[in-house]
Design a protein around this motif. Structure first.
Motif, PDB file in Angstrom:
ATOM      1  N   GLU A  13       0.826  -1.214   0.000  1.00  0.00           N
ATOM      2  CA  GLU A  13       0.000   0.000   0.000  1.00  0.00           C
ATOM      3  C   GLU A  13       0.859   1.262   0.000  1.00  0.00           C
ATOM      4  O   GLU A  13       0.523   2.240  -0.638  1.00  0.00           O
ATOM      5  N   ARG A  14       1.949   1.232   0.725  1.00  0.00           N
ATOM      6  CA  ARG A  14       2.815   2.411   0.835  1.00  0.00           C
ATOM      7  C   ARG A  14       3.801   2.530  -0.312  1.00  0.00           C
ATOM      8  O   ARG A  14       4.512   3.521  -0.433  1.00  0.00           O
ATOM      9  N   GLY A  15       3.847   1.516  -1.178  1.00  0.00           N
ATOM     10  CA  GLY A  15       4.764   1.553  -2.308  1.00  0.00           C
ATOM     11  C   GLY A  15       6.198   1.249  -1.924  1.00  0.00           C
ATOM     12  O   GLY A  15       7.120   1.485  -2.705  1.00  0.00           O
ATOM     13  N   VAL A  16       6.395   0.712  -0.732  1.00  0.00           N
ATOM     14  CA  VAL A  16       7.734   0.370  -0.256  1.00  0.00           C
ATOM     15  C   VAL A  16       8.204  -0.925  -0.921  1.00  0.00           C
ATOM     16  O   VAL A  16       9.384  -1.114  -1.157  1.00  0.00           O
ATOM     17  N   ARG A  17       7.255  -1.757  -1.225  1.00  0.00           N
ATOM     18  CA  ARG A  17       7.545  -3.060  -1.825  1.00  0.00           C
ATOM     19  C   ARG A  17       6.595  -3.265  -2.989  1.00  0.00           C
ATOM     20  O   ARG A  17       5.437  -2.869  -2.921  1.00  0.00           O
ATOM     21  N   GLU A  18       7.082  -3.892  -4.033  1.00  0.00           N
ATOM     22  CA  GLU A  18       6.291  -4.104  -5.252  1.00  0.00           C
ATOM     23  C   GLU A  18       5.918  -5.587  -5.370  1.00  0.00           C
ATOM     24  O   GLU A  18       6.800  -6.438  -5.422  1.00  0.00           O
ATOM     25  N   PRO A  19       4.608  -5.885  -5.416  1.00  0.00           N
ATOM     26  CA  PRO A  19       4.204  -7.291  -5.576  1.00  0.00           C
ATOM     27  C   PRO A  19       4.567  -7.841  -6.951  1.00  0.00           C
ATOM     28  O   PRO A  19       4.730  -7.092  -7.909  1.00  0.00           O
ATOM     29  N   LYS A  20       4.672  -9.150  -7.017  1.00  0.00           N
ATOM     30  CA  LYS A  20       4.864  -9.819  -8.307  1.00  0.00           C
ATOM     31  C   LYS A  20       3.510  -9.861  -9.021  1.00  0.00           C
ATOM     32  O   LYS A  20       2.466  -9.643  -8.412  1.00  0.00           O
ATOM     33  N   LEU A  21       3.548 -10.176 -10.308  1.00  0.00           N
ATOM     34  CA  LEU A  21       2.327 -10.204 -11.113  1.00  0.00           C
ATOM     35  C   LEU A  21       1.272 -11.126 -10.507  1.00  0.00           C
ATOM     36  O   LEU A  21       0.098 -10.762 -10.427  1.00  0.00           O
ATOM     37  N   LYS A  22       1.653 -12.313 -10.072  1.00  0.00           N
ATOM     38  CA  LYS A  22       0.685 -13.270  -9.495  1.00  0.00           C
ATOM     39  C   LYS A  22      -0.028 -12.661  -8.287  1.00  0.00           C
ATOM     40  O   LYS A  22      -1.223 -12.864  -8.095  1.00  0.00           O
ATOM     41  N   THR A  23       0.701 -11.901  -7.476  1.00  0.00           N
ATOM     42  CA  THR A  23       0.091 -11.268  -6.305  1.00  0.00           C
ATOM     43  C   THR A  23      -0.856 -10.160  -6.730  1.00  0.00           C
ATOM     44  O   THR A  23      -1.958 -10.027  -6.194  1.00  0.00           O
ATOM     45  N   TRP A  24      -0.435  -9.359  -7.717  1.00  0.00           N
ATOM     46  CA  TRP A  24      -1.347  -8.321  -8.241  1.00  0.00           C
ATOM     47  C   TRP A  24      -2.623  -8.989  -8.752  1.00  0.00           C
ATOM     48  O   TRP A  24      -3.732  -8.488  -8.515  1.00  0.00           O
ATOM     49  N   GLU A  25      -2.479 -10.101  -9.474  1.00  0.00           N
ATOM     50  CA  GLU A  25      -3.652 -10.799 -10.012  1.00  0.00           C
ATOM     51  C   GLU A  25      -4.555 -11.294  -8.888  1.00  0.00           C
ATOM     52  O   GLU A  25      -5.779 -11.168  -8.963  1.00  0.00           O
ATOM     53  N   LYS A  26      -3.955 -11.854  -7.853  1.00  0.00           N
ATOM     54  CA  LYS A  26      -4.731 -12.350  -6.703  1.00  0.00           C
ATOM     55  C   LYS A  26      -5.521 -11.209  -6.066  1.00  0.00           C
ATOM     56  O   LYS A  26      -6.725 -11.335  -5.786  1.00  0.00           O
ATOM     57  N   LEU A  27      -4.860 -10.079  -5.845  1.00  0.00           N
ATOM     58  CA  LEU A  27      -5.525  -8.928  -5.230  1.00  0.00           C
ATOM     59  C   LEU A  27      -6.595  -8.340  -6.155  1.00  0.00           C
ATOM     60  O   LEU A  27      -7.689  -7.994  -5.696  1.00  0.00           O
ATOM     61  N   ALA A  28      -6.291  -8.245  -7.438  1.00  0.00           N
ATOM     62  CA  ALA A  28      -7.268  -7.715  -8.395  1.00  0.00           C
ATOM     63  C   ALA A  28      -8.499  -8.609  -8.441  1.00  0.00           C
ATOM     64  O   ALA A  28      -9.636  -8.116  -8.458  1.00  0.00           O
TER      65      ALA A  28
END
Length: 164
Positions: A33-48
């Motif tokens: 949320e704070r942009g300190v760490r960037e998720p991998k594509l699979k994590t973005w997909e899971k959250l989306a």
């Protein structure tokens, strides 16, 4: 800026609650949320998928909210390319600013009593910096070209798999 926090709050969830629902640690989600760490594509997909939005919308690169579809991965790949390209630009701008400061430092120590050797030394340092800057610029351009090639290859592989 990603929209993770905004969507989490819209659902009335705490970081702990969201973490349990998507099987991620709440401190990891906080870093996303704070942009300190960037998720991998699979994590973005899971959250989306959890929020019912497109990956491109979730990461803040699109205002199209529709859920994940065959174009979302292509959108994500392009967004990732833009993010990395912007990062390179920012790094290079910082480099240029530092370079400019070094040149100023060399040339603002001028003393009217400087002899020819001192002036030649100062000129030599300036030219060394200029040559280094030229070398660094070529390396920056090479990184940018490599990024563009990588993006083209990734999109081509994606299109091969999807038939688009």
């Amino acid at each position: 800026m990603n929209r993770l926090k905004e969507l989490r709050k819209q659902k009335g969830l705490t970081l702990v609650e969201l973490g349990k629902k998507v099987n991620l640690a709440n401190n990891t989600l906080s870093q996303y949320e704070r942009g300190v760490r960037e998720p991998k594509l699979k994590t973005w997909e899971k959250l989306a998928n959890f929020f019912g939005v497109s990956v491109a919308y979730l990461i803040g690169e699109s205002n199209i909210k529709e859920p994940y579809n065959k174009w979302s991965k292509a959108d994500f790949l392009y967004s990732e390319y833009l993010r990395l390209s912007d990062k390179l630009e920012t790094e290079y701008e910082a480099y240029l600013s530092e370079f400019s400061d070094k040149i100023k430092d060399i040339n603002t120590i001028e003393n009217p009593n400087d002899d020819e050797n001192t002036l030649n030394h100062r000129i030599g340092k300036t030219f060394n910096l200029l040559f280094q800057a030229e070398k660094d610029l070529l390396e920056y351009k090479q990184k940018h070209i490599e990024l563009e090639i990588k993006q083209s290859e990734r999109l081509a592989r994606y299109e091969d798999r999807t038939g688009e």
